[in-house]
Design an enzyme around this catalytic site. Structure first.
Site, short mmCIF file in Angstrom:
data_model
loop_
_atom_site.label_atom_id
_atom_site.label_comp_id
_atom_site.label_asym_id
_atom_site.label_seq_id
_atom_site.Cartn_x
_atom_site.Cartn_y
_atom_site.Cartn_z
N ILE A 155 38.92 35.13 27.26
CA ILE A 155 37.97 34.59 28.25
C ILE A 155 37.15 33.47 27.62
O ILE A 155 36.97 32.40 28.21
CB ILE A 155 37.06 35.70 28.80
N ASP A 174 32.97 33.77 15.53
CA ASP A 174 33.78 34.98 15.68
C ASP A 174 34.49 35.24 14.36
O ASP A 174 35.48 34.56 14.04
CB ASP A 174 34.79 34.84 16.81
N ARG A 235 29.14 41.83 27.35
CA ARG A 235 28.59 43.16 27.63
C ARG A 235 27.08 43.10 27.49
O ARG A 235 26.54 42.42 26.60
CB ARG A 235 29.18 44.21 26.68
N ASP A 259 25.63 38.25 33.85
CA ASP A 259 26.48 39.02 34.76
C ASP A 259 26.58 40.46 34.31
O ASP A 259 27.16 41.28 35.02
CB ASP A 259 27.88 38.40 34.84
N GLU A 264 23.60 49.55 33.97
CA GLU A 264 24.06 49.09 35.28
C GLU A 264 24.32 50.29 36.19
O GLU A 264 25.03 51.21 35.79
CB GLU A 264 25.34 48.26 35.13
N HIS A 283 27.54 42.14 37.80
CA HIS A 283 28.82 42.36 37.13
C HIS A 283 29.98 42.00 38.06
O HIS A 283 30.95 42.75 38.20
CB HIS A 283 28.95 43.81 36.65
N GLY A 285 31.55 38.90 37.83
CA GLY A 285 32.34 37.82 37.27
C GLY A 285 33.83 38.06 37.30
O GLY A 285 34.62 37.12 37.34
#
Length: 323
Positions: A155, A174, A235, A259, A264, A283, A285
């Site tokens: 993504i 990363d 997340r 998002d 949640e 959430h 997306g």
């Protein structure tokens, strides 16, 4: 065991289509509340497989108590599922890592560009009769800015490819992705601290692990410039939400688009609600009609493979570095 004798208990989350799963698998498929360990114990007591939602927790105790062969989740992330305990007890864990790659990347770009231009605040002003072009917070020129990307999975790579033509530079942090892969996307690999110091804006795509929990914190916000937009479509727990609220209030960063949240659904009085510098979506997306179809087809296909003794395409390796 014949297909007809198997029982799959699927979360009553509306993203799942029990009828489609039933037709594909030829077994009993029952929707139920699987949102808590207690609900799992009660409603999946006789299940051979469960399909849980994004917020469900599947701890070691549940895996030890239930006689499951498969735990599936219709999502990329696996936070809350004890993958190592499942492996110890011969339970396959399945996720769907590629059903909504385009949608989430598009959503992240939408949150970023809308907030970088102040569009939500301007729209609210205009609707309230306040015809004022003065910026709601510091707004720079997109073409001159550097965007920092936290984590560089499929993504995030699509996000980088989409946003690069709009901005001056993209940095990526990363440690689990080779620098050469990052450079293939015309981005520069850097460490997380350097990314926060050098980026104008931040887009978070990291999974929630013990390593990433709360990594975007007060220090990160202090390192970012006061015109920074912070976007999180990874997340919720990766971003320290209270530190973010403080950073927005004191002007350390300009705006945030989220998002995902740590809890949640969130409480109605969440500290990031009711602000013109924050855009929160529920959430969502992942969603498009095509993604919803692909999600259910992927779960059905992998459950069928697992029941036939074949390796599911979305089988999770319990020894994977990112878990």
């Amino acid at each position: 065991m014949s297909d007809a004798d198997r029982l799959v208990v699927v979360s009553d989350d509306p993203r799942y289509d029990p009828e489609r799963l039933r037709e594909s698998l030829g077994c009993r498929v029952e929707p139920a509340d699987l949102s808590t360990p207690e609900a799992l114990r009660t409603n999946a007591a006789d299940a051979d497989a469960v399909v849980v939602n994004v917020g469900s927790t599947v701890p070691r105790s549940v895996i030890e108590e239930l006689d499951l062969t498969v735990v599936a989740r219709g999502a990329v992330g696996l936070d809350g599922i004890n993958v190592s305990a499942a492996a110890e007890h011969g339970v396959q864990v399945i996720h769907v890592p590629d059903y909504c790659l385009e949608e989430v990347a598009d959503h992240a770009v939408g949150l970023f560009t809308a907030l970088a231009r102040g569009i939500p605040a301007y729209a609210d002003r205009a609707a309230a009769g306040d015809w004022d072009w003065q910026p709601p917070y510091p707004i720079g020129r997109l073409a001159d800015c550097t965007v920092g990307v936290v984590s560089f999975g499929p993504i995030a790579r699509r996000f980088a490819d989409r946003v690069l033509p709009l901005v001056d530079d993209v940095l990526v942090a990363d440690p689990y992705v080779d620098d050469a892969v990052i450079r293939e996307h015309d981005a520069e690999p850097v460490g997380f601290d350097a990314l926060c110091r050098r980026a104008d804006h931040l887009s978070v795509h990291a999974p929630l692990t013990e390593e990433t929990r709360g990594m975007v914190d007060e220090d990160a916000f202090d390192a970012l410039p006061p015109h920074a937009v912070v976007v999180n479509t990874g997340r919720g727990g990766v971003v320290d939400e209270e530190a973010l609220a403080t950073a927005l209030a004191d002007g350390s960063v300009a705006a945030a688009g989220l998002d995902v949240l740590a809890a949640e659904p969130p409480a109605a009085d969440h500290s990031l609600f009711g602000r013109d510098d924050v855009l929160v979506t529920p959430h969502a997306g992942w969603y498009s009609a095509a993604a919803e179809r692909d999600l259910n087809d992927a779960i059905a296909g992998d459950l069928a493979r697992a029941f036939r003794g074949e390796e599911p395409r979305g089988l999770v390796d319990p020894d994977a570095d990112w878990l």
